[in-house]
Enzyme design. Structure first.
Site, mmCIF file in Angstrom:
data_model
loop_
_atom_site.group_PDB
_atom_site.id
_atom_site.type_symbol
_atom_site.label_atom_id
_atom_site.label_comp_id
_atom_site.label_asym_id
_atom_site.label_seq_id
_atom_site.Cartn_x
_atom_site.Cartn_y
_atom_site.Cartn_z
ATOM 1 N N HIS A 35 -3.816 65.871 63.065
ATOM 2 C CA HIS A 35 -3.975 66.306 61.674
ATOM 3 C C HIS A 35 -3.715 67.807 61.568
ATOM 4 C CE1 HIS A 35 -6.536 62.817 59.850
ATOM 5 N NE2 HIS A 35 -5.478 62.383 60.526
ATOM 6 N N TYR B 102 -13.297 66.320 52.608
ATOM 7 C CA TYR B 102 -14.708 66.732 52.533
ATOM 8 C C TYR B 102 -15.009 66.970 51.056
ATOM 9 C CZ TYR B 102 -14.703 67.731 57.589
ATOM 10 O OH TYR B 102 -14.627 67.634 58.972
ATOM 11 N N PRO C 110 -22.991 67.545 61.474
ATOM 12 C CA PRO C 110 -21.603 67.138 61.756
ATOM 13 C C PRO C 110 -20.576 67.641 60.733
ATOM 14 C CG PRO C 110 -22.934 65.254 61.082
ATOM 15 C CD PRO C 110 -23.857 66.401 61.237
ATOM 16 N N LYS D 43 -18.291 69.869 65.049
ATOM 17 C CA LYS D 43 -18.422 70.756 66.208
ATOM 18 C C LYS D 43 -19.239 70.175 67.361
ATOM 19 C CE LYS D 43 -15.797 73.778 64.817
ATOM 20 N NZ LYS D 43 -14.736 72.799 65.054
ATOM 21 N N TYR E 36 -12.646 75.853 62.060
ATOM 22 C CA TYR E 36 -12.574 74.386 62.115
ATOM 23 C C TYR E 36 -11.765 73.915 63.332
ATOM 24 C CZ TYR E 36 -12.310 69.555 60.424
ATOM 25 O OH TYR E 36 -12.445 68.186 60.318
HETATM 26 P P1 FAS Z 1 -24.917 62.281 74.180
HETATM 27 O O1 FAS Z 1 -26.184 62.160 73.382
HETATM 28 O O2 FAS Z 1 -23.652 61.735 73.644
HETATM 29 O O3 FAS Z 1 -25.129 61.571 75.610
HETATM 30 C C1 FAS Z 1 -26.340 61.707 76.296
HETATM 31 C C2 FAS Z 1 -26.440 60.584 77.311
HETATM 32 O O4 FAS Z 1 -27.644 60.797 78.075
HETATM 33 C C3 FAS Z 1 -26.560 59.207 76.668
HETATM 34 O O5 FAS Z 1 -25.674 58.301 77.273
HETATM 35 C C4 FAS Z 1 -28.021 58.808 76.911
HETATM 36 O O6 FAS Z 1 -28.177 57.410 77.142
HETATM 37 C C5 FAS Z 1 -28.365 59.590 78.167
HETATM 38 N N1 FAS Z 1 -29.788 59.911 78.264
HETATM 39 C C6 FAS Z 1 -30.606 60.361 77.280
HETATM 40 N N2 FAS Z 1 -31.849 60.544 77.754
HETATM 41 C C7 FAS Z 1 -31.814 60.204 79.077
HETATM 42 C C8 FAS Z 1 -32.784 60.169 80.108
HETATM 43 N N3 FAS Z 1 -34.054 60.531 79.876
HETATM 44 N N4 FAS Z 1 -32.395 59.744 81.335
HETATM 45 C C9 FAS Z 1 -31.102 59.380 81.567
HETATM 46 N N5 FAS Z 1 -30.140 59.391 80.644
HETATM 47 C C10 FAS Z 1 -30.499 59.803 79.406
HETATM 48 N N6 FAS Z 1 -20.497 65.206 66.475
HETATM 49 C C11 FAS Z 1 -19.373 65.471 65.790
HETATM 50 O O7 FAS Z 1 -18.629 66.382 66.173
HETATM 51 N N7 FAS Z 1 -19.057 64.725 64.660
HETATM 52 C C12 FAS Z 1 -19.856 63.685 64.236
HETATM 53 O O8 FAS Z 1 -19.575 63.042 63.242
HETATM 54 C C13 FAS Z 1 -21.034 63.376 64.933
HETATM 55 N N8 FAS Z 1 -21.848 62.333 64.546
HETATM 56 C C14 FAS Z 1 -23.008 62.090 65.250
HETATM 57 C C15 FAS Z 1 -23.886 61.049 64.875
HETATM 58 C C16 FAS Z 1 -25.072 60.813 65.583
HETATM 59 C C17 FAS Z 1 -26.005 59.689 65.144
HETATM 60 C C18 FAS Z 1 -25.406 61.632 66.676
HETATM 61 C C19 FAS Z 1 -26.711 61.408 67.429
HETATM 62 C C20 FAS Z 1 -24.544 62.663 67.065
HETATM 63 C C21 FAS Z 1 -23.338 62.890 66.355
HETATM 64 N N9 FAS Z 1 -22.450 63.905 66.731
HETATM 65 C C22 FAS Z 1 -21.321 64.185 66.059
HETATM 66 C C23 FAS Z 1 -22.721 64.718 67.844
HETATM 67 C C24 FAS Z 1 -22.311 63.940 69.072
HETATM 68 O O9 FAS Z 1 -20.968 63.582 68.967
HETATM 69 C C25 FAS Z 1 -22.643 64.799 70.249
HETATM 70 O O10 FAS Z 1 -22.200 66.128 70.065
HETATM 71 C C26 FAS Z 1 -22.101 64.247 71.527
HETATM 72 O O11 FAS Z 1 -22.526 62.914 71.661
HETATM 73 C C27 FAS Z 1 -22.618 65.149 72.653
HETATM 74 O O12 FAS Z 1 -22.398 64.513 73.842
HETATM 75 P P2 FAS Z 1 -23.457 64.609 75.027
HETATM 76 O O13 FAS Z 1 -23.894 66.019 75.169
HETATM 77 O O14 FAS Z 1 -22.817 63.900 76.159
HETATM 78 O O15 FAS Z 1 -24.761 63.829 74.520
HETATM 79 C C1 PHB Z 2 -15.988 61.389 61.839
HETATM 80 O O1 PHB Z 2 -14.839 60.921 61.736
HETATM 81 O O2 PHB Z 2 -16.950 60.712 62.273
HETATM 82 C C2 PHB Z 2 -16.237 62.815 61.409
HETATM 83 C C3 PHB Z 2 -15.162 63.619 61.115
HETATM 84 C C4 PHB Z 2 -15.392 64.937 60.731
HETATM 85 C C5 PHB Z 2 -16.690 65.409 60.638
HETATM 86 C C6 PHB Z 2 -17.780 64.579 60.940
HETATM 87 C C7 PHB Z 2 -17.547 63.267 61.329
HETATM 88 O O3 PHB Z 2 -16.922 66.688 60.249
#
Ligand code: FAS
Ligand code: PHB
Length: 389
Positions: A72, A200, A292, A296, A384
């Protein structure tokens, strides 16, 4: 059991770090409390900065991303019944890659297996020990047996609710937090995206986001009160509310369909300092959370991993601790800039009930200024696409 680096968490942070270490000949073990399918069942991020794309290519896990991801060159801001495109490529020379975190995680998991990486799933009570000294170790329980893994370093890649940050809560950890008074109700549906780029939307009824995963799969979000439960929202109610928050031409072009995933995510800004405690390092969501709105979260995990890997590589290759000594300050410098941008995008695009009509008018005025100022657009664009590592 012994390894050089124990990685707690098999999300994007843990998998990317594990692959970089494996490729550098540094033995590592990933331990997660759930299994592969559970991790892949979580629908999360969708936009990748060039830094993340480059790291996936570097570790040899970028093939499917380039085949199926969507490059994009811009995105739209929608406000006051109109849209304005932020020309990312024209303003910065850089694009973003739209490719779901689920698929990125799958690619890294598959590549880890192909390259002989070891992952322990379904491990309970994973606990880091003695990381203040030079002989740290991690224990976990599995099938009723307690296991111990001795190591040189522990990477806490276990997310916001993980064990790593909890293990240092009383060791001088400082946290900074802002909780927003709303959440994002997200829907995944196998319908064609309403637009070829993201939209957005600022609207008096609340924020909305039109995103996508492929030419046939769309990802949409609407801002909802924190009190809302996902069960309250039928698919029809979601589609109706989404269309109310978009310009008429977009609403009329919207293709709707059944949800294949629907969930509400709360929004918070959070940073833990420092990110290093002896031989334990906090990485990704274990150390910070962003709303989100700025896309980032996942991308900050990539820069943390890059900094930590460089430091660990120096430890083993050059017998130097300079990189790991600098990790926390180096990562936090980039984290706080992303926290600022994510906060500013959230404050600009969401409805804050306490701010009243005046607040809505100020947001619309700022968006109108932004659409008339190349300097302001360039500032938004460079944040961004991701600030330099
Ligand atoms: P993660 O949380 O992805 O991974 C952590 C891992 O550790 C998991 O597999 C978990 O099972 C494991 N774990 C946890 N506790 C543990 C323990 N006690 N023992 C062993 N293992 C354990 N970011 C965006 O940029 N755009 C978005 O739209 C967006 N939407 C999101 C929506 C939700 C609901 C959430 C929660 C996050 C969102 N994020 C988004 C942020 C997300 O993408 C994170 O930045 C990304 O998953 C970060 O990756 P990790 O640091 O690997 O953490
Ligand atoms: C998504 O596609 O899940 C998404 C994209 C951009 C954002 C947040 C979420 O800023």
């Amino acid at each position: 059991m012994r390894t050089q680096v124990v990685i707690i968490g098999s999300g994007p942070s843990g998998l990317l770090l594990g692959q970089l270490l494996t490729d550098a000949g540094i033995d590592n073990l990933i331990i997660d409390r759930v299994d592969r399918d559970y991790i892949l069942g979580r629908i999360r991020a969708g936009v990748l900065e060039a830094g993340m794309v480059g790291l996936l290519d570097r570790v040899g896990a970028g093939k499917r991303m380039h085949e199926q991801g969507l490059v994009h060159d811009g995105f739209d801001l929608s406000f006051s019944g109109r849209r304005h495109r932020i020309h990312l490529k024209a303003l910065t020379g850089t694009s973003v890659m739209v490719y779901g975190q689920t698929e990125l995680t799958r690619d890294l998991m598959d590549h880890r297996v192909e390259t002989g990486g070891r992952t322990i799933y379904n491990a309970q009570n994973v606990t880091p020990h003695d990381f203040d000294g030079s002989n740290p170790y991690v224990t976990y329980e599995r099938d009723g047996v307690t296991h111990r893994v001795d190591c040189d370093y522990i990477a806490g890649c276990d997310g916001y609710h993980g064990a790593s940050r909890a293990a240092v809560a009383d060791k001088g950890l400082q946290t900074y937090e802002k909780v927003y008074p709303f959440g994002w109700l997200g829907i995944l549906s196998d319908v064609p995206p309403v637009h070829h780029e993201l939209i957005y939307a600022n609207h008096a009824r609340g924020f909305a986001l039109c995103s996508q995963r492929s030419p046939t799969r769309s990802r949409y979000y609407v801002q909802v009160p924190l009190s809302d439960k996902v069960e309250q929202w039928s698919d029809d109610a979601f589609w109706d509310e989404l269309r109310r928050r978009l310009p008429d031409d977009v609403a009329q072009a919207m293709v709707t369909g059944p949800s294949i995933e629907k969930s509400i995510a709360p929004l918070r800004s959070f940073v833990a300092e420092p990110l290093r405690f002896g031989r334990l390092f906090l990485v990704g969501d274990a150390g910070h959370i962003v709303p989100p709105t700025g896309a980032k979260g996942l991308n900050l995990a990539a820069s943390d991993v890059f900094y930590l890997f460089e430091g660990l590589r120096e430890c083993y290759a050059d017998k130097s601790d300079a990189g790991i000594d600098a990790y926390s300050a180096r990562a936090l410098a980039r984290i706080w800039k992303a926290e600022r941008f994510s906060w500013s995008m959230t404050m600009l695009m969401h409805r804050f009930p306490d701010e009243g009509e005046f607040g809505q008018k100020i947001q619309e005025a700022e968006l109108a200024y932004l659409s008339s100022s190349e300097a302001a657009q360039r500032s938004m664009a460079e944040n961004y696409i991701g600030l330099p590592y």
